[in-house]
Design an enzyme around this catalytic site. Sequence first.
Site: not given
Length: 361
Positions: A184, A326
């Site tokens: 994310e 991420e």
Amino acid sequence: MTAATSFLPVTESCPTLHLPAIVPIADAVLADRLQHRIDHKTKPVGALGALEGLALQLGLIQRRETVTLREPQMVVFAADHGIAAEGVSAYPQAVTVQMVGNMLAGGAAVNVFARQHGFALHVVDAGVAADLPAHPQLLQRKIAPGTRNLCNEPAMSLAEADAALQAGMAVVRALPGNVLALGEMGIANTSAAALLLARLAGASLEDATGRGTGLTDPQLLHKQGVLLRALERHAEATRPLDALAALGGFEIAMMSGAMLQAASERRVVLVDGFIAGAAALVAHALAPQVRDYLVFCHRSAERGHGLLLAHLKATPLLELDLRLGEGTGALLAWPLVQSAALFLGEMASFDSAGVSGKEIP
């Protein structure tokens, strides 16, 4: 394509929540066969530690005594959060779209590790507060240009939360392979994750709230005060979907939907850190059997992550003090997942190798 023209349609009221059917992986007969296979490799019983439990989980997910991992997919969901206006992050909200651009240009840590390990990388605009130009690796699934400020009103409507869940499911349905890693990007999303941990797992906000992107002590105290005010404002939002709508983020909701869909397709799901863990918390609250398919890849440095893992009875594969997000932790753990599959399929047994087993008096 502009943000104004790329929103997913959202009905005014939330329809009945439709979740995919997820079959638990429990199978006593297969589990016995797998455990016998693991125990009779050319090693002392249990000598490969947590790798042995992971191999058992992989075999049960795939319903086979040998495991094949193919076409692994890395999906990063990006969105903005209205609560950023309360000064809960060390970075401005503009960093979300800037980092999405960096990922699409190939320059982020997740790009480096995805290339290293052979993952196809996709970035999903779940609700970035900016117009994003078309790109081959960008999936436009924007629900709205960021959630609303949950200190003043619910972050999303029930209909928006459901639309985000469904969008996450649809993203996974369109992807090949049997391994899904999730990450994310979203400034202030540690606030949403901390709130969901407090509401769905009963953690205190002090224990759930960490420094995110690097807050100082005074900034952390301010963040805790903001989140306490928000949690009290939404005290009635206790059911999973209500909590997600009131306290969550579009990227968290889409990751939850992605996990549910992947589990329904018997994919191995690699869960990254605190934010992905919050998505797992939501998915588990909606469909507890999803837990069987989740591989928790690392324990992050974010304060509440250990509590989240304990609530889900999860032992992570790595502990490297990561706090990047991420999906980087999921990718770093990938060689361990591969090793678990490979030793299950390729390591000799005592019989096949002609090696004497342990003598028991």
